[in-house]
Design an enzyme around this catalytic site. Structure first.
Site, short mmCIF file in Angstrom:
data_model
loop_
_atom_site.label_atom_id
_atom_site.label_comp_id
_atom_site.label_asym_id
_atom_site.label_seq_id
_atom_site.Cartn_x
_atom_site.Cartn_y
_atom_site.Cartn_z
CD GLU A 11 9.96 -5.44 10.42
OE1 GLU A 11 10.70 -4.55 9.97
OE2 GLU A 11 10.39 -6.50 10.89
CD GLU A 36 8.86 -5.89 1.46
OE1 GLU A 36 8.48 -5.31 0.42
OE2 GLU A 36 9.15 -5.29 2.50
CG ASP A 63 -1.65 -4.41 0.80
OD1 ASP A 63 -0.88 -3.44 0.63
OD2 ASP A 63 -2.77 -4.32 1.34
CG ASP A 86 6.41 4.24 -1.49
OD1 ASP A 86 6.61 5.47 -1.53
OD2 ASP A 86 6.43 3.51 -2.49
CE LYS A 90 5.67 12.21 -9.33
NZ LYS A 90 5.55 11.58 -10.65
CG ASP A 122 13.65 8.85 5.19
OD1 ASP A 122 12.52 8.51 4.80
OD2 ASP A 122 14.67 8.65 4.51
#
Length: 182
Positions: A11, A36, A63, A86, A90, A122
């Site tokens: 994960e 994480e 990472d 994330d 932009k 999302d």
């Protein structure tokens, strides 16, 4: 690392581990490596692991791309989960997005045949990129028919996190993707 021989799920970006814990409890026959970058999230996950006495989760701080590239052997994973990465909204930052063609190729290489990549976002623009990147990877086949979900080696049921609930309340549409390693 787990002291047993069991299918392994990676994960990437587990956050505080809400989904990680729920899915590990629901699938005790799977071993989960939770990656994480943020220490605070891992600390919260560690508390949950201890509280729930879960032996099938291990954590890595770092990472996710580096973990995939340098620490995971080819054809060794039963599943990869990437929930709400994330979106780097932009345009000049899109190159920082995790799920793009090169990463999809690396994930496909690390999945065993029949292994599953399960992703959710999302962010509408990122969803388009994720879909195109996954569908463009020849080592992956999208699983769209719900009837096919029953035969998958990992569950694609996932709990709703606080982050996802906030997005839904704000009117965001959740886009979910499932690919199988061919």
């Amino acid at each position: 690392w787990f002291g047993r021989d069991a299918p392994v799920v990676l994960e990437i970006g587990c956050g505080a581990g809400t989904s990680t814990v729920a899915m590990a409890q629901a699938e005790p026959d799977l071993d989960v490596i939770a990656v994480e970058i943020y220490e605070r999230g891992l600390a919260q996950l560690l508390c949950s692991i201890d509280r729930e006495q879960l032996g099938n989760i291990r954590m890595l701080r770092g990472d996710g791309l580096s973990v995939l590239e340098y620490l995971i052997a080819p054809a060794s994973l039963t599943g990869v989960r990437v929930f709400f990465p994330d979106p780097w909204p932009k345009a000049r930052h899109h190159k920082r997005r995790l799920l793009q063609p090169a990463t999809m190729a690396l994930i496909a290489d690390r999945l065993r045949p029949g292994g599953i990549l399960h992703a959710a976002t999302d962010h509408a623009d990122y969803a388009l990129q994720i879909g195109e990147s996954g569908d463009g990877e020849p080592g992956l086949r999208r699983v769209t028919d719900p009837a096919d979900h029953a035969g998958l080696p990992i569950s694609i049921a996932r709990p709703t996190t606080k982050y996802e609930a906030r997005g839904r309340n704000a009117g965001s549409v959740i886009n979910e993707f499932v690919w199988e390693r061919v």
